[in-house]
Scaffold this motif. Structure first.
Motif, PDB file in Angstrom:
ATOM      1  N   ALA A  14     -47.478   4.081  10.802  1.00  0.00           N
ATOM      2  CA  ALA A  14     -46.731   5.235  11.305  1.00  0.00           C
ATOM      3  C   ALA A  14     -47.643   6.268  11.953  1.00  0.00           C
ATOM      4  CB  ALA A  14     -45.957   5.884  10.156  1.00  0.00           C
ATOM      5  N   THR A  15     -48.933   6.170  11.713  1.00  0.00           N
ATOM      6  CA  THR A  15     -49.902   7.120  12.282  1.00  0.00           C
ATOM      7  C   THR A  15     -50.366   6.745  13.680  1.00  0.00           C
ATOM      8  OG1 THR A  15     -51.701   5.875  11.241  1.00  0.00           O
ATOM      9  CG2 THR A  15     -50.773   7.725   9.999  1.00  0.00           C
ATOM     10  N   TRP A  16     -49.997   5.559  14.163  1.00  0.00           N
ATOM     11  CA  TRP A  16     -50.526   5.077  15.432  1.00  0.00           C
ATOM     12  C   TRP A  16     -49.869   5.772  16.615  1.00  0.00           C
ATOM     13  CZ3 TRP A  16     -52.478  -0.510  16.295  1.00  0.00           C
ATOM     14  CH2 TRP A  16     -53.476  -0.803  15.357  1.00  0.00           C
ATOM     15  N   PRO A  17     -50.561   5.811  17.767  1.00  0.00           N
ATOM     16  CA  PRO A  17     -50.010   6.483  18.952  1.00  0.00           C
ATOM     17  C   PRO A  17     -48.840   5.707  19.551  1.00  0.00           C
ATOM     18  CG  PRO A  17     -52.054   5.362  19.506  1.00  0.00           C
ATOM     19  CD  PRO A  17     -51.920   5.283  18.012  1.00  0.00           C
ATOM     20  N   ASN A  18     -48.051   6.387  20.341  1.00  0.00           N
ATOM     21  CA  ASN A  18     -46.870   5.769  20.945  1.00  0.00           C
ATOM     22  C   ASN A  18     -47.254   4.653  21.900  1.00  0.00           C
ATOM     23  OD1 ASN A  18     -44.029   5.691  21.135  1.00  0.00           O
ATOM     24  ND2 ASN A  18     -44.089   6.775  23.079  1.00  0.00           N
ATOM     25  N   TYR A  19     -48.312   4.866  22.686  1.00  0.00           N
ATOM     26  CA  TYR A  19     -48.800   3.839  23.612  1.00  0.00           C
ATOM     27  C   TYR A  19     -50.153   3.352  23.084  1.00  0.00           C
ATOM     28  CZ  TYR A  19     -45.106   5.636  26.582  1.00  0.00           C
ATOM     29  OH  TYR A  19     -43.879   6.024  27.074  1.00  0.00           O
TER      30      TYR A  19
END
Length: 599
Positions: free
Chosen positions: A249-254
């Motif tokens: 859930a901490t990862w960037p959108n792209y």
């Protein structure tokens, strides 16, 4: 009473309407009454079967044709128990492609498995029974095989084979031994270790099919790590999960390429995927008598090993080998020539000049990278290109995933679309995207950019589906071209290439220190031709692109050659269709398939 006030009543009515329709449908189908089945469908009804009835990915349009197909297969399929999905979002009123309808996911069983489907009902004055509604969209997807359910949740392994096995093998010992294949060959050989290969290998593991995945690079994830330095995914993280494991859930959108490569390597380990790296598939021959492949693998040390799997899944991507067309005079150029596949970073060319052949996504991303290092960069347009801004494109084409439904439900809904519905949806999305991108489009046309919205106005998504390219998901290069900060040159104005760069027809020269070939790739069929031979390639036929039904040709399903399978595409496509490909292979292994591969 407005829609919001009436929502509770509509939800209750929707469930009753769906239940009535499903009951009427099951009765008509069980009785083999074609006309009764047809009467429950709109004249322009759409049915997409995903294995449940036909063992194919089979679209059918029209009430009579759908009824005929369902009734013809029912004696063998024995479908029953049609009811609203117990653990799914309840039936709801929605608007799809401009039509008000009730949308629901439902469940059913067949002789060999359990299925789910999408049902969209529209009100009809001539509907008899079923609360005055007919099915505009119906899908039937096989989701699991009875007796061969995925090892998930309560069905997960106990771990007893290595838990507290004092003095014996632990989990790590068992994993290392499983991956050696010292005394046997796998049932399935997966060629390629990116999203498609990982997805199908993970799915096959869960239904108990012995699978080995091979990757030509030294590490899983290198197929992404080794691409150009600035690469990131062009669509949202919310649609890109691999099977069973969502991204953190901490990862960037792209997601940047190196993060993705790291995740792929981690995924292969924790999903217990047997895999060999630095291993290349070089040749395959089908043994008709033994019903298996003689597959030659080139190992890391240069030695060869021949394996005999019953199935080979080619998971090498939509494209295969880099395509370098004949370009007059390019061999005389004194600077560096790099295909986009081998481009890493613009840093070595800081302050210099570059020409990029092509105006697709990779070419434009590379142009942005070069521009960031103060490289005087010019794009050469060789053909008309579809251009869309990333954010509108991602939001519009994956809008379903923003409706708050679980990913699994979105995947089921997405897999229900027949080719005519896909085309209609893309035409609508293109109209909206053109409005959102109006200023950019006008600016590009103003500088002489050759712009199009795809064959039959279906935009970049159908270009990808039909040919795997011809578009740019724009990350900012278009604005720089419009401002003149990145150059644009039409290929028609080039006489030839020369020692200094590009010689134009008016005699001037566009100088360059670097020429990048953003000229694309051979289609996946080229890999088949080189590895399996011309005869096998002709037997299998086209791979990717549209087949006679409008489905992707020879993808995710049985092909004319027994034991030859193909999976490719986005992370979303890999996640969705790896399940159905794995089910087909497992069903073949267990002797459950009762139809011809060509249907």
């Amino acid at each position: 009473m407005n829609y919001a006030d009436d929502l509770g009543l509509k939800t209750r009515d929707a469930s009753a309407i769906v239940a009535d329709w499903l009951a009427a449908f099951e009765t008509a189908l069980s009785n083999g009454e074609e006309q009764a089945v047809a009467s429950l469908l709109t004249d322009d009804g759409n049915w997409r079967d995903v294995l449940a009835f036909t063992w194919h990915l089979k679209p059918t349009v029209g009430a009579n044709a759908i009824a005929q197909g369902l009734v013809a297969r029912q004696p063998a399929v024995q479908a029953e128990g049609f009811q609203i999905g117990a653990d799914r979002t309840r039936p709801r009123w929605v608007k799809r492609l401009g039509r008000d309808c009730i949308e629901t996911l439902y469940q059913f069983e067949t002789k060999v498995g359990r299925g789910e489907g999408l049902l969209r009902l529209v009100a009809s004055d001539d509907a008899s029974g079923a609360a005055g509604h007919k099915a505009w969209v119906l899908s039937t997807s096989l989701e699991e095989l009875k007796g061969f359910e995925e090892k998930l949740g309560a069905n997960r392994p106990s771990g007893a084979a290595y838990s507290r096995n004092f003095g014996g093998d632990n989990w790590d010992d068992a994993r290392r031994r499983a991956q050696t294949y010292e005394d046997h060959d796998p049932a399935v050989l997966v060629v390629g270790g990116a999203q498609a290969g990982l997805s199908i290998a993970a799915r096959l593991n869960q239904v108990g099919v012995d699978t080995l995945m091979i990757e030509k690079w030294p590490r899983i994830g290198d197929s992404w790590r080794n691409r150009y330095h600035s690469l990131a995914l062009h669509n949202s993280i919310y649609v890109n999960n691999l099977p069973y494991m969502p991204f953190p859930a901490t990862w960037p959108n792209y997601i940047p390429k190196d993060m993705l490569g790291l995740w792929f390597e981690f995924y292969a380990q924790v999903m217990e995927i047997n895999h060999w790296t630095s291993t290349e598939f070089t040749k395959g021959e089908w043994d008709e008598q033994a019903k298996c492949w003689n597959a030659t693998l080139k190992m890391a040390d240069g030695s060869e090993r021949v394996m005999h799997p019953r199935h080979i899944v080619f998971a090498n991507g939509v494209s295969s080998y880099a395509l370098t067309p004949e370009i007059p005079g390019l061999d005389t150029f004194k600077g560096d020539v790099i295909h986009s596949e081998g481009f890493d970073s613009g840093a070595p060319y800081a302050g210099k000049k570059a020409i990029i052949l092509g105006t697709g996504s990779s070419a434009n991303d590379i142009a942005l990278d070069l521009y960031s290092f103060n490289v005087d960069t010019t794009l050469v347009q060789r053909g008309s290109t579809t251009v869309v801004s990333i954010d509108p494109a991602a939001k519009l084409n994956y809008a379903l995933y923003d409706e708050g439904l679980p990913v699994e439900e979105c995947d089921l809904i997405g897999a229900a679309a027949t080719p005519p519905l896909i085309i209609e949806a893309y035409i609508g999305a293109v109209k909206r995207m053109m409005d959102l991108d109006k200023d950019m489009i006008e600016g590009l046309k103003g500088i002489g950019f050759k712009y199009d919205i795809g064959e039959d106005n279906t935009g970049h998504q159908m270009k990808y589906r039909r040919r795997g390219g011809g578009y740019n998901l724009d990350a900012g290069s278009s604005d720089l071209m419009i401002k003149g900060e990145i150059g644009l040159l039409q290929n028609d104005n080039i006489e030839r290439y020369c020692e200094e760069g590009a010689l134009l027809k008016d005699g001037t020269v566009v100088p360059a220190d670097l020429i990048v070939l953003g000229t694309g790739y051979y289609p996946q069929g080229e890999l088949v031709r080189r590895a399996l031979g011309e005869t096998m390639a002709e037997k299998i036929g086209p791979i990717w692109g549209e087949d006679a039904d409008g489905e992707l040709a020879n993808m995710y399903k049985r092909t004319p050659q027994q034991g030859a399978w193909f999976i490719a595409g986005s992370l979303t496509q890999a996640r969705v269709y790896s399940k159905y490909l794995a089910l087909q292979i497992k069903a073949m292994e267990e002797g459950l398939v009762d139809t011809d591969p060509l249907g």
